[in-house]
Every structure is written in C-alpha cells, then in structure tokens.
Design a protein around this motif. Sequence first.
Motif, short mmCIF file in Angstrom:
data_model
loop_
_atom_site.label_atom_id
_atom_site.label_comp_id
_atom_site.label_asym_id
_atom_site.label_seq_id
_atom_site.Cartn_x
_atom_site.Cartn_y
_atom_site.Cartn_z
N ALA A 37 0.95 -0.97 -0.15
CA ALA A 37 0.12 -0.12 0.19
C ALA A 37 0.82 1.44 -0.01
CB ALA A 37 -0.89 0.04 1.33
N VAL A 38 0.28 2.32 -0.52
CA VAL A 38 0.96 3.50 -0.48
C VAL A 38 0.62 4.42 0.95
CG1 VAL A 38 0.95 5.99 -1.51
CG2 VAL A 38 1.06 4.07 -2.90
N GLU A 39 1.57 4.71 1.48
CA GLU A 39 1.46 5.64 2.83
C GLU A 39 0.42 6.48 2.86
OE1 GLU A 39 3.88 7.79 6.40
OE2 GLU A 39 4.69 7.61 4.36
N GLY A 40 -0.68 6.69 3.76
CA GLY A 40 -1.63 7.48 3.59
C GLY A 40 -2.82 7.21 2.95
N SER A 41 -3.09 5.91 2.11
CA SER A 41 -3.98 5.38 1.76
C SER A 41 -5.26 4.87 2.62
CB SER A 41 -3.92 4.26 0.81
OG SER A 41 -2.86 3.09 1.65
N SER B 28 0.93 -4.14 12.05
CA SER B 28 1.72 -3.80 13.22
C SER B 28 1.49 -2.15 13.56
CB SER B 28 3.10 -4.14 12.73
OG SER B 28 3.56 -3.49 11.70
N ALA B 29 0.85 -1.36 12.47
CA ALA B 29 1.02 -0.05 12.77
C ALA B 29 -0.62 0.48 12.62
CB ALA B 29 1.53 0.50 11.53
N GLN B 30 -0.77 1.50 13.24
CA GLN B 30 -2.29 2.09 13.38
C GLN B 30 -2.72 2.31 12.03
OE1 GLN B 30 -4.02 2.63 15.93
NE2 GLN B 30 -5.03 4.64 16.08
N PHE B 31 -4.24 1.60 12.06
CA PHE B 31 -5.07 1.75 10.96
C PHE B 31 -4.67 0.81 9.94
CE2 PHE B 31 -5.64 5.96 12.76
CZ PHE B 31 -6.76 5.60 13.54
N ASP B 32 -3.63 0.01 10.02
CA ASP B 32 -3.30 -1.32 8.62
C ASP B 32 -4.54 -1.89 8.65
OD1 ASP B 32 -0.50 -0.57 8.65
OD2 ASP B 32 0.14 -2.49 9.62
N GLN B 33 -4.94 -1.99 7.51
CA GLN B 33 -6.18 -2.84 7.22
C GLN B 33 -6.09 -3.46 5.77
OE1 GLN B 33 -9.26 0.39 5.88
NE2 GLN B 33 -7.83 1.68 7.07
N ALA B 34 -7.06 -4.67 5.78
CA ALA B 34 -7.43 -5.38 4.80
C ALA B 34 -8.74 -5.97 4.82
CB ALA B 34 -6.17 -6.26 4.48
N GLY B 35 -9.47 -6.36 3.51
CA GLY B 35 -10.70 -6.93 3.53
C GLY B 35 -11.16 -6.91 2.06
N SER C 155 -3.27 1.69 3.93
CA SER C 155 -2.28 2.09 4.95
C SER C 155 -1.93 3.42 5.36
CB SER C 155 -0.78 1.53 4.57
OG SER C 155 0.27 1.66 5.40
N PRO C 156 -3.10 3.95 6.37
CA PRO C 156 -3.03 5.54 6.60
C PRO C 156 -1.49 6.03 7.09
CG PRO C 156 -4.98 4.44 6.98
CD PRO C 156 -4.23 3.33 6.92
N SER C 157 -0.90 5.08 8.04
CA SER C 157 0.20 5.67 8.67
C SER C 157 1.36 5.14 8.59
CB SER C 157 -0.22 5.34 10.13
OG SER C 157 -0.29 3.96 10.60
N ARG C 158 1.65 4.19 7.42
CA ARG C 158 3.28 3.60 7.00
C ARG C 158 3.22 3.60 5.61
NH1 ARG C 158 4.27 -2.27 8.30
NH2 ARG C 158 2.27 -3.40 8.39
N ALA C 159 4.27 3.35 5.21
CA ALA C 159 4.83 3.09 3.75
C ALA C 159 5.14 1.69 3.58
CB ALA C 159 5.90 4.18 3.19
N ASP C 160 5.15 1.07 4.34
CA ASP C 160 5.71 -0.55 4.01
C ASP C 160 4.57 -1.74 4.31
OD1 ASP C 160 5.84 -0.22 6.75
OD2 ASP C 160 7.80 -0.95 6.74
N LEU C 161 3.22 -1.45 4.27
CA LEU C 161 2.23 -2.50 4.45
C LEU C 161 2.22 -3.17 3.41
CD1 LEU C 161 0.05 -3.97 6.01
CD2 LEU C 161 -1.56 -2.22 5.21
N THR C 162 2.49 -4.63 3.51
CA THR C 162 2.31 -5.52 2.14
C THR C 162 1.18 -6.58 2.81
OG1 THR C 162 4.29 -5.23 1.14
CG2 THR C 162 3.31 -7.13 0.75
N VAL C 163 0.39 -6.66 2.08
CA VAL C 163 -0.79 -7.71 2.52
C VAL C 163 -0.78 -8.71 1.44
CG1 VAL C 163 -3.30 -8.08 2.85
CG2 VAL C 163 -2.20 -5.89 3.23
N HIS C 164 -0.88 -10.10 2.01
CA HIS C 164 -0.74 -11.25 1.13
C HIS C 164 -2.04 -11.78 1.04
CE1 HIS C 164 0.77 -15.70 0.44
NE2 HIS C 164 0.07 -15.27 -0.48
N PHE C 165 -2.80 -11.52 0.03
CA PHE C 165 -4.18 -12.03 -0.29
C PHE C 165 -4.00 -13.57 -0.86
CE2 PHE C 165 -4.55 -7.50 -0.62
CZ PHE C 165 -5.96 -7.29 0.14
N THR C 166 -4.58 -14.35 -0.34
CA THR C 166 -4.50 -15.85 -0.75
C THR C 166 -5.69 -16.29 -1.72
OG1 THR C 166 -5.61 -16.62 1.05
CG2 THR C 166 -3.14 -16.27 1.04
#
Length: 195
Positions: A29-33, A70-77, A169-180
Amino acid sequence: MTDIDWNSGSWTTEPAHVVVADDGMRVTAVEGSDAWRITSYGFVHDTEHALLTSFDQDTAMEVSFLLDFSAQFDQAGIFVKVDDSTWIKAGVERSDGEDSLGAVVTRGFSDWSLSPVPGWHGRLVTIRASRSGDALTVRARVDDEPWRLVRVAPLDPDAAVTAGPLCCSPSRADLTVHFTAWRTEPADTSLHLDA
C-alpha cells in the motif's frame, strides 16, 4: 465456488507494488491510503487500494488474506462500491494497538464499527460479502472456524455494484498484504446460517 482471476479487476487507486504468484497476490500500500467520508474527522479520503470487478445481485464474494498488521490503521478485507459516496469496506483493521474486525458503511457519510479479534494475528482471515434482496450481509472467519456476522447493510438491488480485495495503510509506507484467495459463488440463502 469459483476463483476470480487476480488480473480481472481494476484498481480504484494503484498500489505502490503488486505481485501475483501461484500462492496469491501481494499488495504493498501507499502511505496515507484510506477510505472515509466526513464523519467525525471532517475529511474525505478516497485513496484506498481496491481491486474491483462486477458484483451481481444474488452473488457472494470472498476475500482471504494473512493477518500480519503492526501499525495504526493497517487494514485489509473487501470493498463493495456503488459510487464515490456509496460504498462498504469490511475486514480487519489495526486500531489502538489491537486487531479488530469491523466495517465502514458509507452513504454520503461514513460510519465505523469494530470488535477486537486478538487471537487472529498470523492466521488466515476470510471476509464474505453476500448480496441478496435489498441487503449486503458481511461475515468473517479465521482459518476454518465458524462464520461470524459482521454487518447487515442496505444495498440497492438495482444498483450496478463492483467489489473485491481492499488494503489501506494510513500511517506507514511498507504495509504488504498477502491475499490468498478471491472467490465468488451464489449468495447466502439465509441471514442466519443455521436457519
């Protein structure tokens, strides 16, 4: 149940990086998304990374991902969209130091509901949106545990709707989500699964 091709959808906002492989799709994700409209915060964020395809009436769609936030507001769904001011996002979000299952239902203004799921970290989460009649029914589960009802929200039966995997990823630049998995099948036959 039918798998949906990872390459069949269109992004609402392009992620920083996407890799499709045999074991699913990894999205950075892009930081701030984020996705939100007005309520309490006073801003509109429409920079979510949602991979959307047609979501027909009397259909259910499932999105599965490995929960590793791990970071505030990391999200997926899952993201279900009618238009820019009418949409629903549901999944797991990291809020105030814990993973919580919840949904944001937006019809001009967003609302937000959360329920902690402390035992879900590091496990496979599946979010299921079922479109039937005038409603969208959202359920979730971890691994093969029973489904939990997350939300029942109004959804125009005649609306042209798209849906698919979401991450922000509202608060960081390195969130990677593995969708299976990304799948579709007929809608649930009842609001109450044991009925």
